[in-house]
Write a protein that holds these residues in place. Structure first.
Motif: not given
Ligand code: ZN
Length: 213
Positions: A36-45, A83-89
């Motif tokens: 999995x690749x997670x793209x999220x907010x920097x928010x500490x919560x 993430x896509x090319x090397x890790x192949x998530x």
């Protein structure tokens, strides 16, 4: 709070990991193969691994203010490329959250200085849905823009060349859009999943021979 508290916390964490599994770190050193690749907010919560209950090594993560994916942001694009090319998530999860300060700031008639170059991407989503959003009460309006912003970022991910190349090569890869509630800790799938080039508007398809539609 002194910085030493971080190092003390680190020791406690490292010891608890090896208590549960003496080979925890040696196994982690061996290979990085998150699905999995997670793209999220920097928010500490909104700590990525914690809220989906995954351990170290199980989630590749990119975070920025308001979970944006801009094709001119080489930091984010490089993460996705790797993430896509090397890790192949197999899954990319764009996660917004209700109560997002970045979304809130982009809805204000206020000059945030240098931040405006970043917020302008959210202001563009706000503009595109302005009439519908203004029909909502203020709290619902902010929540809805959080969701609309996730939708736009899912589109942006799926339009990237590396993603389209992966699909063209038959690599299993799904792009998802989710939203997290600070109030109850629940992560909701917005049902925006894209699984292939046919999920893109023809104007954004990059393949030399467009698939039949
Ligand atoms: Zn946020």
């Amino acid at each position: 709070m002194p910085i030493s508290s971080l190092f003390e916390g680190n020791r406690v964490w490292a010891e608890s990991c090896t208590e549960k599994d003496p080979e925890f770190f040696s196994k982690l050193c061996g290979i990085q193969s998150p699905k999995f690749l997670w793209i999220g907010c920097s928010d500490s919560r909104v700590p990525a691994n914690t809220i989906v209950n995954l351990s170290a090594g199980e989630l590749f993560v990119h975070r920025n203010v308001a979970n944006l994916v801009n094709h001119s942001d080489m930091n984010c694009v490089a993460v996705i490329q790797y993430a896509v090319h090397v890790l192949k998530v197999e899954h990319i999860i764009v996660t917004g959250h209700y109560g997002c300060g970045g979304i809130h700031a982009a809805m204000q008639r206020h000059d945030h200085g240098i931040l405006e170059s970043w917020l302008s991407h959210i202001r563009g989503v706000y503009r595109d849905h302005y009439d519908d959003l203004m029909a909502l009460d203020p709290e619902a309006r902010t929540d809805r823009l959080v969701e609309l912003n996730v939708m736009q970022q899912v589109r942006n991910v799926s339009r990237l060349p590396v993603v389209q190349q992966a699909w063209e090569n038959g690599q299993p890869l799904e792009i998802h859009g989710c939203v997290y509630s600070l109030e109850n800790g629940i992560l909701q799938n917005l049902g925006l999943t894209r699984r292939g080039i046919n999920d893109l508007h023809p104007a954004h398809q990059l393949t030399a021979t467009p698939p039949s539609r």
